[in-house]
Design a protein around this motif. Structure first.
Motif: not given
Ligand code: ATP
Ligand code: MG
Length: 257
Positions: A77, A79, A104, A144, A160, A163-164, A167-168, A178, A180, A189
């Protein structure tokens, strides 16, 4: 791109370069103004970590590489901060592990999604997902929640970076593994992640690439062993200790394990 000259001899060269990349990202419309605040928080944590990859973070990066290589459908992902900071590295990682790249972003506008996708393509990316946005992550408000049906929605493993927390959590609830990357080990996150990597993305992604190259031809059992032996709670605790005790104290603590 930046018109600000930073002499390489400057003791904080790397950090100043990073900051200018985020500034450029905002000017180019790929990074949101919120991204500047995220950058400032990241810098503070990195300073306390001693601006280095701890041994514990290195283990997390190796586990991340193993997860990505084992995955059926890994997705990275991207950003606005990631696109501004290390476009080449995320593109290279996607190639090495066979992952999709998907744009994303937290403050989603179609304009900024297209700008980030174009930016990645300008840096040599092939297909970039995220512009279709034809699926929704359950449990998030509409903007989102948007993802591509054949991208993050379908992924079994997602990387990710930055990531925030909401969403995580929502991605985890969908059953995805995931990974992170986040310099703050107390942020929600990384605490939601199967593999929390407490390191600067500028060091983390190249190091995951190195591990992935090293492990690319390893037998599946070895990759599965690396994944099974990784301890996410220990990774978070090591990072917090390194930050609280200061860079060098944290290192000797890790060395002494
Ligand atoms: P939440 O608890 O919901 O995650 P938050 O307060 O952590 O909220 P974020 O938007 O996730 O808010 O903050 C951005 C995060 O990105 C911060 O934790 C910051 O440390 C991290 N960060 C910023 N720049 C970098 C970087 N270059 N490498 C790694 N992490 C970074
Ligand atoms: Mg966070």
């Amino acid at each position: 791109m930046s018109d600000v000259e930073v002499p390489e001899s400057h003791p904080r060269y790397e950090q100043l370069l990073t900051r200018h990349r985020i500034e450029d990202g905002v000017e180019q419309g790929i990074t949101s103004p919120q991204g500047l605040i995220a950058e400032g928080r990241g810098e503070a944590f990195d300073y306390l970590l001693g601006e280095r990859t701890t041994e514990s973070a290195d283990r997390a990066e190796r586990a991340a590489a193993a997860h990505l290589l084992l995955a059926d459908h890994p997705v990275i992902s991207v950003n606005g901060n990631v696109a501004a900071l290390c476009p080449e590295a995320v593109i290279e990682l996607a190639e090495v592990v066979g992952a999709d790249l998907e744009v994303n972003i937290f403050n989603r506008t179609d304009e900024r999604v297209h700008a980030i996708a174009d930016h990645l393509r300008d840096h040599g990316a092939g297909e970039v997902k995220g512009e279709t946005a034809d699926a929704r992550i359950p449990g998030l408000d509409s903007e989102r929640a948007k993802v591509d049906a054949d991208g993050i929605y379908d992924a079994d493993v997602v990387l990710v970076p930055l990531e925030d927390g909401d969403r995580a959590e929502a991605l985890g609830a969908m059953g995805k593994t995931e990974i992170v990357i986040d310099l703050n080990p107390l942020s929600r996150s990384p605490r939601m992640a199967a593999v929390p990597i407490v390191d600067n993305i500028m060091r983390a992604v190249p190091n995951i690439i190195d591990h992935a190259r090293d492990l690319r031809d390893a037998p599946r059992e070895e990759l599965e062993r690396i994944v099974a032996e990784f301890d996410r709670e220990a990774a978070l605790a090591d990072a917090e200790r390194a930050i609280r005790e200061g860079g060098s104290a944290g290192e000797s603590m890790l060395d002494g394990e």
